[in-house]
Design an enzyme around this catalytic site. Structure first.
Site, PDB file in Angstrom:
ATOM      1  N   ASP A 101       6.205   7.853  -9.327  1.00 33.45           N
ATOM      2  CA  ASP A 101       6.091   7.602  -7.910  1.00 33.45           C
ATOM      3  C   ASP A 101       7.469   7.841  -7.262  1.00 33.45           C
ATOM      4  O   ASP A 101       8.465   7.593  -7.907  1.00 33.45           O
ATOM      5  CB  ASP A 101       5.900   5.881  -7.757  1.00 33.45           C
ATOM      6  CG  ASP A 101       5.129   5.449  -6.690  1.00 33.45           C
ATOM      7  OD1 ASP A 101       5.223   5.837  -5.566  1.00 33.45           O
ATOM      8  OD2 ASP A 101       4.112   4.622  -6.846  1.00 33.45           O
ATOM      9  N   ASP A 202       5.776   8.037  -1.748  1.00 33.25           N
ATOM     10  CA  ASP A 202       5.516   6.971  -0.933  1.00 33.25           C
ATOM     11  C   ASP A 202       5.563   7.137   0.290  1.00 33.25           C
ATOM     12  O   ASP A 202       6.828   7.772   0.767  1.00 33.25           O
ATOM     13  CB  ASP A 202       6.555   5.979  -1.512  1.00 33.25           C
ATOM     14  CG  ASP A 202       6.179   4.532  -1.113  1.00 33.25           C
ATOM     15  OD1 ASP A 202       5.223   4.053  -1.201  1.00 33.25           O
ATOM     16  OD2 ASP A 202       7.128   4.039  -0.365  1.00 33.25           O
ATOM     17  N   GLU A 259       1.268   9.648  -0.039  1.00 36.29           N
ATOM     18  CA  GLU A 259       0.573   8.349   0.596  1.00 36.29           C
ATOM     19  C   GLU A 259       0.850   8.596   2.256  1.00 36.29           C
ATOM     20  O   GLU A 259       1.971   8.665   2.807  1.00 36.29           O
ATOM     21  CB  GLU A 259       1.450   7.283   0.371  1.00 36.29           C
ATOM     22  CG  GLU A 259       0.651   5.945   0.521  1.00 36.29           C
ATOM     23  CD  GLU A 259       1.369   4.687   0.604  1.00 36.29           C
ATOM     24  OE1 GLU A 259       0.983   3.442   0.345  1.00 36.29           O
ATOM     25  OE2 GLU A 259       2.425   4.795   0.736  1.00 36.29           O
ATOM     26  N   HIS A 330      -2.365  -0.574  -5.766  1.00 36.17           N
ATOM     27  CA  HIS A 330      -1.714  -1.808  -5.946  1.00 36.17           C
ATOM     28  C   HIS A 330      -1.319  -2.688  -4.551  1.00 36.17           C
ATOM     29  O   HIS A 330      -0.543  -3.573  -4.534  1.00 36.17           O
ATOM     30  CB  HIS A 330      -0.326  -1.486  -6.620  1.00 36.17           C
ATOM     31  CG  HIS A 330       0.560  -0.459  -5.638  1.00 36.17           C
ATOM     32  ND1 HIS A 330       0.110   0.730  -5.626  1.00 36.17           N
ATOM     33  CD2 HIS A 330       1.529  -0.788  -4.946  1.00 36.17           C
ATOM     34  CE1 HIS A 330       1.065   1.163  -4.504  1.00 36.17           C
ATOM     35  NE2 HIS A 330       1.735   0.467  -4.229  1.00 36.17           N
ATOM     36  N   ASP A 331      -1.829  -2.247  -3.514  1.00 37.82           N
ATOM     37  CA  ASP A 331      -1.705  -2.826  -2.162  1.00 37.82           C
ATOM     38  C   ASP A 331      -2.989  -3.306  -1.630  1.00 37.82           C
ATOM     39  O   ASP A 331      -2.909  -3.992  -0.392  1.00 37.82           O
ATOM     40  CB  ASP A 331      -1.299  -1.648  -1.167  1.00 37.82           C
ATOM     41  CG  ASP A 331      -0.010  -1.160  -1.411  1.00 37.82           C
ATOM     42  OD1 ASP A 331       1.031  -1.800  -2.091  1.00 37.82           O
ATOM     43  OD2 ASP A 331       0.531   0.034  -1.115  1.00 37.82           O
TER      44      ASP A 331
END
Ligand code: TEU
Ligand code: CA
Length: 561
Positions: A101, A202, A259, A330-331
């Site tokens: 990430d 990200d 993302e 994870h969100d």
């Protein structure tokens, strides 16, 4: 297919690991790198090719690792660089790959660059971040942070404000600064030279801000508004990504996935069109926004026809690009709770949803625990939550006098901690995740929903995932074939074809808890379809095109062409 046309990151299936919640090897209640190493054989058994790790860099954990204070160090809670090197090697030894990430829209306020930057206006690192004078004793503009309140924070030492789109400990980097960009690129190179296989980038579509930083129109009484029109897919984002590609990506055989919240397909193509040399794929958000209203935490009932429209648009719309496919991360809430039925049809609907996202065109991402049908959690007390977005939302809405029950209801459905509860390995204390009380409580349903159970039962969700993955590898049409929707408006059944030169597959998915009828198109039915997979055990012989599907039933049929 000619082998020259085949690409590993298109055929690969990704497994997302949230390291803090995966497996704790040393009994401190926190998942770690050695813990991941211990479970690699499990991941391999599932059929995974690529692992994506959420951030494990040094971080004060204001936003669980998305606030990095040193890109070249591992957070000691997770291990050391030597553990990272070992993890990379062990992943490669098993024929899998690893993507890291990359959080480069912002750093932690504890990063040495920021510690320098805030010292004085003429510090060498001042322009690594975005500083502005206040306006009439107020913030430079009225942008809201994604995590409540203003996106600006006053820094008394120099009397200016700095921009932070997320928490005030996540400071936005100034991408206009070529020296800053160079430092980021050399850091990326440092990681790639460790032989990692790519990056998940990200909020990469937010790195370029409109240099005027204009205020936005707010609704009613709102003090701060969403400034996204000035920083989402901003003016120079493609320039920066093309530069990054020239400097870094093109020199390695890697995978890149960016993302990109709030990005319509017309903008998306610019990131992924091969000829533009930017990214391999992006994470789109339209489908996870399907039940969202004005705020991340408010939700409404969603419609299947809407879901189909979104997926169909993206399946067919990236002509020269490639999709990523995910239903959660994870969100986001747990897949089976949100899109299926986590009560009486948990197993059936989890398998149906696996059939769905593992049969679409694009690279599928499986989030840890989805392969055993883990569900949302509902802690009674706000003190049991750890996610900064959840805690801030609670504090702000309570301050505004909103109804407590309603706030907790929204948190139970939408909190990011739903996805972050520890992995449920077995029915022993702390779900076998740790010998100590975990950093975030285990979902109380772990005695029935856990890996050990799933591995023992040949008809489990785990084994279904395994079968679907095997199928996807055997029938490359599931990877590369065209997508064609059959019944756009039906609110119960989602059916589509995947088609290549050699064969054609028909995917039929019942998204409801009721029996539903479906008619297989004649041309397909006449060619003697073979059933490849179904999520119910009693297989019915196909005698006529009209079929009855059980609640959440899914089937895939195939014909040769
Ligand atoms: O998320 C970006 C993002 O905008 C959302 O997914 C956000 O978490 C959600 O809307 C809740 O408000 C990325 C990471 O995935 C997330 O975990 C980080 O918190 C965020 O960036 C900041 O780095
Ligand atoms: Ca640990």
């Amino acid at each position: 297919m000619r082998s020259s046309e085949r690409i590993w990151w298109k055929e690969g299936i990704v497994y997302q690991i949230y390291p803090r919640s995966f497996y704790d090897s040393n009994g401190d209640g926190i998942g770690d790198l050695q813990g991941i190493i211990k479970k690699l054989d499990y991941i391999k058994k599932l059929g995974i090719d690529i692992i994506w790790l959420n951030p494990v860099y040094q971080s004060p954990n204001d936003d669980m690792g998305y606030d990095i204070s040193d890109y070249h160090k591992i957070n000691p809670e997770y291990g050391h660089l030597s553990d990272m090197d070992q993890l990379i090697e062990e992943i490669h030894n098993r024929g899998m790959k690893l993507i890291m990430d990359l959080v480069i829209n912002h750093t932690s306020s504890e990063h040495p660059w920021f510690m320098e930057s805030k010292k004085s206006k003429d510090n060498l690192y001042r322009d690594f971040y975005i500083w502005r004078q206040g306006e009439n004793g107020k913030e430079p503009n009225n942008w809201a942070s994604f995590f409540e309140g203003s996106a600006w924070k006053y820094e008394p030492s120099t009397g200016e404000y700095y921009l932070h789109l997320f928490t005030e400990k996540q400071v936005d980097l100034n991408w206009e600064n070529p020296r800053m960009r160079e430092k980021i690129y050399s850091m990326m190179k440092w990681w790639l030279d460790k032989k990692i296989d790519g990056f998940r980038l990200d909020v990469i579509n937010m790195i370029s801000k409109d240099s005027q930083l204009p205020s936005v129109q707010t609704e009613g009484q709102e003090q701060y508004g969403n400034g996204r029109q000035y920083f989402v897919n901003g003016p120079k984002v493609h320039e920066y990504l093309q530069e990054m590609n020239r400097e870094i990506f093109q020199h390695y055989d890697i995978m890149t996935v960016g993302e990109c919240p709030a990005t319509p397909i017309e903008e998306a193509v610019k990131y992924v069109d091969q000829s533009r040399n930017e990214l391999n794929m992006i994470f789109k958000f339209e489908h996870v926004g399907i039940d969202q209203t004005h705020h991340f935490f408010s939700y409404q009932q969603w419609k299947l026809s809407e879901l189909k429209k979104i997926f169909t648009r993206w399946q067919n719309g990236l002509k020269d690009g490639w999709n990523s496919i995910y239903l959660m991360n994870h969100d986001q809430p747990r897949t089976v709770t949100r899109f299926g039925n986590d009560k009486e049809y948990r197993a059936e609907s989890a398998k149906m949803l696996a059939t769905f996202y593992l049969s679409l065109k694009g690279t599928p991402f499986i989030y840890q625990g989805d392969e055993i049908g883990m569900t949302n959690v509902a802690f009674k007390r706000i003190e049991d939550y750890r996610d900064v977005a959840t805690i801030n939302y609670y504090r702000e809405t309570v301050k505004q006098g909103q109804n407590h029950e309603q706030i907790m209801k929204n948190i139970h459905f939408k909190s990011r901690d739903n996805s972050r509860t520890p992995m449920q390995w077995d029915d022993s204390k702390n779900s076998g995740f740790s010998s100590a009380p975990p950093w975030l409580q285990v979902n109380p349903n772990y005695p029935t929903i856990n890996v050990t159970h799933s591995l023992k039962n040949p008809h489990s969700i785990f084994h279904y995932y395994q079968k679907m993955i095997t199928l996807r590898k055997k029938y490359l049409t599931l990877v590369y074939g065209d997508y064609q929707i059959i019944n756009e408006n039906d609110e119960s059944i989602y059916a589509y074809f995947r088609k290549s030169e050699n064969d054609q597959l028909l995917i039929i998915l019942n998204f409801t808890n009721k029996k539903c009828g479906f008619t297989i198109p004649q041309t397909f039915f006449q060619k003697n379809p073979q059933l490849l997979i179904t999520n119910y055990q009693d297989i019915v012989k196909l005698e006529q095109p009209k079929i009855q599907l059980k609640p959440y039933e899914s089937r895939i049929y195939q014909i040769d062409l």
